[in-house]
Scaffold this active site. Sequence first.
Site, mmCIF file in Angstrom:
data_model
loop_
_atom_site.group_PDB
_atom_site.id
_atom_site.type_symbol
_atom_site.label_atom_id
_atom_site.label_comp_id
_atom_site.label_asym_id
_atom_site.label_seq_id
_atom_site.Cartn_x
_atom_site.Cartn_y
_atom_site.Cartn_z
ATOM 1 C CG ASP A 51 -2.139 1.152 1.170
ATOM 2 O OD1 ASP A 51 -2.404 1.199 0.375
ATOM 3 O OD2 ASP A 51 -2.505 0.751 2.057
ATOM 4 C CG HIS A 84 -4.377 10.604 2.060
ATOM 5 N ND1 HIS A 84 -5.580 10.699 2.947
ATOM 6 C CD2 HIS A 84 -3.570 9.944 2.977
ATOM 7 C CE1 HIS A 84 -5.155 9.918 4.047
ATOM 8 N NE2 HIS A 84 -4.135 9.247 3.776
ATOM 9 C CD GLU A 107 -6.714 4.770 4.716
ATOM 10 O OE1 GLU A 107 -5.882 5.596 3.633
ATOM 11 O OE2 GLU A 107 -5.736 4.200 5.894
ATOM 12 C CD GLU A 155 -5.962 2.508 -0.136
ATOM 13 O OE1 GLU A 155 -4.630 2.044 -0.981
ATOM 14 O OE2 GLU A 155 -5.477 2.806 0.988
ATOM 15 C CG ASP A 173 -5.967 0.487 3.484
ATOM 16 O OD1 ASP A 173 -6.332 -1.005 3.975
ATOM 17 O OD2 ASP A 173 -5.262 1.188 4.084
ATOM 18 N NE ARG A 183 -8.166 6.862 9.682
ATOM 19 C CZ ARG A 183 -7.170 6.462 8.186
ATOM 20 N NH1 ARG A 183 -5.926 6.300 7.965
ATOM 21 N NH2 ARG A 183 -8.046 7.544 6.955
ATOM 22 C CD GLN A 217 -3.506 4.221 10.536
ATOM 23 O OE1 GLN A 217 -4.564 4.684 10.380
ATOM 24 N NE2 GLN A 217 -2.155 4.691 9.216
ATOM 25 C CE LYS A 223 -3.720 2.429 7.511
ATOM 26 N NZ LYS A 223 -4.555 2.885 6.316
ATOM 27 C CB THR A 254 -7.878 -5.322 1.948
ATOM 28 O OG1 THR A 254 -6.570 -3.982 3.127
ATOM 29 C CG2 THR A 254 -7.731 -3.784 1.250
ATOM 30 C CB THR A 285 -6.155 7.740 0.843
ATOM 31 O OG1 THR A 285 -6.538 6.920 2.351
ATOM 32 C CG2 THR A 285 -7.323 8.497 1.348
ATOM 33 C CD GLU A 323 -7.888 13.680 3.110
ATOM 34 O OE1 GLU A 323 -7.701 14.332 3.156
ATOM 35 O OE2 GLU A 323 -7.381 12.525 2.759
#
Length: 444
Positions: free
Chosen positions: A137, A144, A210, A212, A245, A249, A252, A265, A269, A374, A390
């Site tokens: 990834d 981002h 996320e 992607e 993804d 948070r 993480q 993470k 996925t 992202t 975000e």
Amino acid sequence: MAPLKSFVKYDGQSQFPLENLPWGIFSTAKDPSPRAGLALGDSIIDLKQLSSHPTILDSDESPLSAAQAQHLFTQPTLNAYIALERSTQSSFRSFVQRLFSEGDDRLATDDEWKAKILVDAKEATLHLPISVGDYTDFCASKEHTDNTGRILFGEGNVLEDNWFSLPIGYHGRSSSIVVSGTDVKRPKGISVPPNSNQPVYGPCKVLDYELELAFVVGGPSTKLGETVDLKDASMHVFGAVLMNDWSARDIQKWEMKPLGPFLGKNFATSISPWIVEIEALEPFKTAAPEQVPRPLPHLDEAGKGTNYDIKLFAEIRATSPTKDGAAEAEEEEGWTLTTNTNAKYLYWTMSQMLTHHTSGGCNINAGDLLASGTISAPYDLPDPTACLLEKTRGGRKPFTLDGEGEVKRTFIEDGDEVRIRGLCSRPELGYLVGFGEVKGKVVA
């Protein structure tokens, strides 16, 4: 150039016209064995059945014999096919386009074989299309990276100099890649609650998506110690899928001091079930953003880097219980648009990501996934942010879901569904190329 016409009828707004023909693995109640198929309108071309036709694939026109096709297309993944040379894949794609074109009578007038080969997509179950050996990834979106840096570390934060030298990435967990429609269990991990400095173990409380794009590596494997030149990189990419993804948070945030993403993470996925071949995306190439400062020579595209003009959308729906406790809402009802972005904004291109990946001698194999990271858009556009971190400024600015009542969200709650869609269009072409969708529901 006029759009291609097929004897298989589909709406002009179909995501899967003859120009697309994305690849997938499917099964049906009538034949539960997972096998290869191509999406065409509202149908799936059953390549297992096509390879059993007594004459079509044993003509000089087909780049694959019936025996080769039977071997490749009865497997439960596409890995063996996408490991073929690009020239063979391109020839087979052209062969199928001709075979299903209006005016070609080999199948058009044969109702018995048409019924065998064309499967109603509504009757099919879609499976993970590839066996993913390795998954990397990247973090290729400048918007981002800059935006999350300011949210997490303060408005004075700027991107580190090294971010402009290389497409940074991390090695993800391939075993937890799942196909669209798979429920996602809220992960557990270690985090630090607000207003505390003591870590605790428990369910994630800050779950995010996320949006992607992921590129599927194709062609023959490279050898350990071998590098891929920038000009050859695109030849090692078979196609692309949409990706969510999922990100815990709070987990993480704690584990990324001082290393990188791990349990935040690796719990799930999600990818879309259809792989859109790179050849289908050729008409939608667009110039990549200017790179200043210019990267080192092995990554320098000299202002000629290309991205793909792929419109990308993310939506959230809160699943509300009905009186009998069942999930309500029709498929297209209740969704709130949370992201409206485009793959053309990626700072680092697909070719640069792959070239950098191999620049130290790392070998790549068919079925490997290289994800973009992202993909956020410039901030002056509506709904440009491609994750809730975000969008809500780290949870400080909740938003309201569409529909009845004041249902607010900062991050994803149990029972929520997330859907990501992708679409290419140019009015002068007269057709669309779509990716379908990748969807997942979060369960406790």
